[in-house]
Enzyme design. Sequence first.
Site, PDB file in Angstrom:
ATOM      1  N   SER A 431       0.774  -1.455  -0.203  1.00 38.00           N
ATOM      2  CA  SER A 431      -0.038   0.042  -0.011  1.00 38.00           C
ATOM      3  C   SER A 431       0.624   1.034  -0.094  1.00 38.00           C
ATOM      4  O   SER A 431       0.904   2.110  -0.340  1.00 38.00           O
ATOM      5  CB  SER A 431      -0.775  -0.137   1.251  1.00 38.00           C
ATOM      6  OG  SER A 431      -1.835  -1.772   1.537  1.00 38.00           O
ATOM      7  N   HIS A 452      -0.362  -2.099  -7.335  1.00 42.13           N
ATOM      8  CA  HIS A 452      -1.385  -1.867  -6.273  1.00 42.13           C
ATOM      9  C   HIS A 452      -2.902  -1.927  -6.627  1.00 42.13           C
ATOM     10  O   HIS A 452      -3.178  -1.359  -7.129  1.00 42.13           O
ATOM     11  CB  HIS A 452      -1.043  -0.402  -5.944  1.00 42.13           C
ATOM     12  CG  HIS A 452      -1.311  -0.606  -4.445  1.00 42.13           C
ATOM     13  ND1 HIS A 452      -2.123   1.207  -4.062  1.00 42.13           N
ATOM     14  CD2 HIS A 452      -2.291  -0.810  -3.671  1.00 42.13           C
ATOM     15  CE1 HIS A 452      -2.424   0.778  -2.794  1.00 42.13           C
ATOM     16  NE2 HIS A 452      -2.897  -0.332  -3.046  1.00 42.13           N
ATOM     17  N   GLU A 464      -2.702   0.297 -10.046  1.00 43.37           N
ATOM     18  CA  GLU A 464      -1.655   1.806  -9.693  1.00 43.37           C
ATOM     19  C   GLU A 464      -0.223   1.118 -10.436  1.00 43.37           C
ATOM     20  O   GLU A 464      -0.124   0.296  -9.488  1.00 43.37           O
ATOM     21  CB  GLU A 464      -1.896   2.342  -8.457  1.00 43.37           C
ATOM     22  CG  GLU A 464      -0.706   3.573  -8.355  1.00 43.37           C
ATOM     23  CD  GLU A 464      -0.571   4.332  -7.327  1.00 43.37           C
ATOM     24  OE1 GLU A 464      -0.745   5.584  -6.646  1.00 43.37           O
ATOM     25  OE2 GLU A 464      -1.814   3.098  -5.742  1.00 43.37           O
ATOM     26  N   ASN A 502      -2.680   6.482  -2.657  1.00 43.89           N
ATOM     27  CA  ASN A 502      -3.207   5.981  -1.029  1.00 43.89           C
ATOM     28  C   ASN A 502      -2.393   7.156   0.055  1.00 43.89           C
ATOM     29  O   ASN A 502      -3.056   7.513   0.492  1.00 43.89           O
ATOM     30  CB  ASN A 502      -2.365   4.836  -0.447  1.00 43.89           C
ATOM     31  CG  ASN A 502      -3.158   3.767  -0.045  1.00 43.89           C
ATOM     32  OD1 ASN A 502      -4.019   3.457  -0.315  1.00 43.89           O
ATOM     33  ND2 ASN A 502      -2.623   2.659  -0.164  1.00 43.89           N
TER      34      ASN A 502
HETATM   35  P1  NAD Z   1      -4.160 -10.096   5.028  1.00 50.43           P
HETATM   36  O1  NAD Z   1      -3.418 -10.250   6.451  1.00 50.43           O
HETATM   37  O2  NAD Z   1      -5.502 -10.224   4.676  1.00 50.43           O
HETATM   38  O3  NAD Z   1      -3.302 -11.092   4.390  1.00 50.43           O
HETATM   39  C1  NAD Z   1      -2.100 -11.014   4.253  1.00 50.43           C
HETATM   40  C2  NAD Z   1      -1.566 -13.214   3.965  1.00 50.43           C
HETATM   41  O4  NAD Z   1       0.405 -12.977   4.244  1.00 50.43           O
HETATM   42  C3  NAD Z   1      -2.079 -13.212   5.200  1.00 50.43           C
HETATM   43  O5  NAD Z   1      -3.034 -14.902   5.183  1.00 50.43           O
HETATM   44  C4  NAD Z   1      -0.435 -14.106   6.098  1.00 50.43           C
HETATM   45  O6  NAD Z   1      -0.839 -15.146   6.699  1.00 50.43           O
HETATM   46  C5  NAD Z   1       0.290 -14.108   4.651  1.00 50.43           C
HETATM   47  N1  NAD Z   1       1.670 -14.534   5.281  1.00 50.43           N
HETATM   48  C6  NAD Z   1       2.699 -13.594   5.764  1.00 50.43           C
HETATM   49  N2  NAD Z   1       3.792 -13.484   5.520  1.00 50.43           N
HETATM   50  C7  NAD Z   1       4.508 -14.483   4.361  1.00 50.43           C
HETATM   51  C8  NAD Z   1       5.221 -15.285   3.860  1.00 50.43           C
HETATM   52  N3  NAD Z   1       6.369 -14.854   4.292  1.00 50.43           N
HETATM   53  N4  NAD Z   1       4.502 -16.284   2.782  1.00 50.43           N
HETATM   54  C9  NAD Z   1       3.146 -16.592   2.699  1.00 50.43           C
HETATM   55  N5  NAD Z   1       2.287 -15.465   2.647  1.00 50.43           N
HETATM   56  C10 NAD Z   1       2.749 -14.632   4.368  1.00 50.43           C
HETATM   57  O7  NAD Z   1      -3.956  -8.634   4.441  1.00 50.43           O
HETATM   58  P2  NAD Z   1      -3.955  -8.300   2.757  1.00 50.43           P
HETATM   59  O8  NAD Z   1      -4.930  -6.765   3.876  1.00 50.43           O
HETATM   60  O9  NAD Z   1      -4.260  -8.578   2.147  1.00 50.43           O
HETATM   61  O10 NAD Z   1      -2.640  -7.417   2.884  1.00 50.43           O
HETATM   62  C11 NAD Z   1      -1.818  -7.723   1.964  1.00 50.43           C
HETATM   63  C12 NAD Z   1      -1.002  -6.569   1.352  1.00 50.43           C
HETATM   64  O11 NAD Z   1      -1.886  -5.725   0.393  1.00 50.43           O
HETATM   65  C13 NAD Z   1      -0.294  -5.011   2.066  1.00 50.43           C
HETATM   66  O12 NAD Z   1       0.294  -4.982   1.585  1.00 50.43           O
HETATM   67  C14 NAD Z   1      -1.833  -4.234   1.976  1.00 50.43           C
HETATM   68  O13 NAD Z   1      -0.426  -2.868   2.597  1.00 50.43           O
HETATM   69  C15 NAD Z   1      -1.867  -4.424   0.456  1.00 50.43           C
HETATM   70  N6  NAD Z   1      -3.996  -3.852   0.433  1.00 50.43           N
HETATM   71  C16 NAD Z   1      -4.352  -4.359   1.117  1.00 50.43           C
HETATM   72  C17 NAD Z   1      -5.707  -3.234   1.037  1.00 50.43           C
HETATM   73  C18 NAD Z   1      -6.505  -3.671   1.569  1.00 50.43           C
HETATM   74  O14 NAD Z   1      -7.561  -2.681   1.561  1.00 50.43           O
HETATM   75  N7  NAD Z   1      -6.571  -4.542   2.671  1.00 50.43           N
HETATM   76  C19 NAD Z   1      -5.586  -2.358   0.121  1.00 50.43           C
HETATM   77  C20 NAD Z   1      -4.480  -2.354  -1.304  1.00 50.43           C
HETATM   78  C21 NAD Z   1      -3.354  -3.093  -1.012  1.00 50.43           C
END
Ligand code: NAD
Length: 709
Positions: A431, A452, A464, A502
Amino acid sequence: MKILHLKIKNRIAILEFDQPDSKVNVLNTDSMRELDEIIEQLADKSSSQIKALIITSKKDGIFIAGAEIKEIEQITSSDVALEKAQKGKQIFNKLRNLDLITLAAINGACLGGGLELALACQYRVASFSEKAKIGLPEVNLGLIPGWGGTQRLPRLIGITRALGMILAGKLISAKEAKKIGLVDRLFPETRLLEESLVFVNGLLEGKIRIKRKQKKKPLQIFLENTPLGKVILFSQAKKNVLKKTKGFYPAPLRALEVIRRGLAGDIKRGFRLESEAFGELAITAVAKNLIKLFYLNEQFKKFHWVDQKINPAEINKCAVVGAGLMGGGIAQLVSFHDIPTRVKDINYQALKTALKTADKLFRYAVKKKKLKKHQAEYKFGLISPTITYHGFKNTDLVIEAVVENLEIKQKVFKELSKVAAPTTIFASNTSALAIIKMGEASGSPEKVAGLHFFNPVHRMPLVEIIKSEKTSDETLATLIAFARKIGKVVIVVRDVPGFLINRILISYLIEAAFLLEEGIKIEQVDEIARAFGLPMGPIELVDEIGIDVSYKVVKILEQAYGARMRTPAILETVKQEGFLGKRTKLGFYIYRGKIKIPNPKIYKLIKGAAGRLISGQVALKRMIYVMINEAARCLEEKVVTRPETIDLGMIMGTGFPPFRAGLLSYADTLGSANIVRELQEFEKDFGAERFKPCSYLLQMAKNNEKFFG
Ligand code: NAD
């Protein structure tokens, strides 16, 4: 050069649309004049040996894409717009009144004015082709059909179905059009003209008779054919429109009124009502903004972010690391587009949830008739879950979507560099974190960029793409082509903390949290934003994103940008309290099934609420102005170079109200000098650094400049 070509074959006239130097046919002043002349010719007694007229197109996959939008965009007087609607109808009425059999042979997209032309014919046939999409999408441009569509369509297919098409601007397939009686026959694409001739001859010889009895269920008969039923039908439709448009879009309501009043009298009166409404709508700011957005969208679909000579690599196999909210969503989207996708997590439960969510989305697509059951099953089968890197050697692209933590992400990129092929491209869905740092961890930063996605992945149209200082143009070209292939609108931005969207959005979320701290209620803050036209309020949005994720992103931006992105204490306390947002059914709101109520515990966590009275108007201005200020900074720092990118990005990535044409278009309606003056007043009143206008805005205000033009 001529647009319409007339041939006569065995006393049947065939009129082909073929706009020179264009992939599509549109109805503009020239083509309408030619059409008028040809209809006059055919109406002339001397051509009475002609028995029928077939109207078709020479373009591949396009019958007529609609009226020329540029001509509508330029209209500034409602009288001129009304006149244009009347003139078009006059021509179509002449066509309708020809003493011939008239038939539209629809070989492809038949939209807006194109469908109105087809409706003015006595008969319509279409090709089986997938490209034969049929509809009246005018409301999407803030308009209503102006050449008779609101009157002819309900009379042909019934009120309920016509409302479904006109009020939502929904396009239907040729097959569906046949089912509801909008077209009379379907023929194979390659034999459309031959079969149309046979059909017309059959009609002429009396061997074919078309009976258009609408198949209606008893309830539909009651709703459409009785006075009480009609009252219920139209009032329910109005309720549905208001629920969807929240009253921000006048066109569907006007269309509804024109249909209701038009059907109560003769069609001529209906035509007049339609032209008047078209005249009024064509000059509204909403219509102008939606048309502007339409062009912006078209422009960005084809925009060359990199040298055209660079060929993108094909992505035939993909992998996603991290099967959480975003990773799971990305895997579903990629497999939806028939690309096999491996999904890796360190947690079995995450993989299970990701598969369950994907399955639900595919089932929904079947329910909504977007996919056949077997297609959904096939696509779902393209997702393969794993807790190892097995199979990563064969992937063309790996998208990382693990937790927002630089160290963990860097570790993943290091691992990826060992398990993937030398040609594999890596992308991060981070993000806000620096792409270059992940690039360096991978050992080949030229192959790394940000990709993104926005939440929910299948619904938000934007991706993005973040280019670090080392990302190669080849990597960029490949990711742009890939993102477009999976149906996304692409913007390319520079690698700065929070990137573009963001960075702007977080300034707004921070402001909303400060408003909470100052004593405005949770639901009030959200209501203020929704009343401006945003799809959800900022507090709801934080819950949706996840309070932990939002907090992390705010912290990253605070570290990067200092005082103006200071983390509001409430965000920290709520996170510490363990409220994580909608995912855990407990955040700023408490979620119970489909209902949510503000979480009363939040107020207890706010220390020393100022209790200052802040009007809704000031609250809104604060939230919007900080975004404008941050957007201006992004232009100043060349995160992107064009204000268009910001406007499209904010609409497609955050749901900024389309009828306002984007954040900076909206800013232009306020004027840079006014924004600067009010920001300075806020700075004084609230003693906060974040309201200080950036030098770009100050300069604009000094020169009385606009973002656009
Ligand atoms: P989340 O917590 O739902 O999912 C993260 C996943 O990664 C978990 O299932 C975890 O078990 C897994 N994980 C952790 N370490 C790992 C590893 N070493 N190998 C494999 N899997 C691993 O988080 P999310 O909301 O899906 O966010 C993920 C990414 O996307 C982040 O970088 C976040 O900033 C970005 N993002 C989130 C949003 C949102 O609205 N939540 C929007 C855009 C971008």
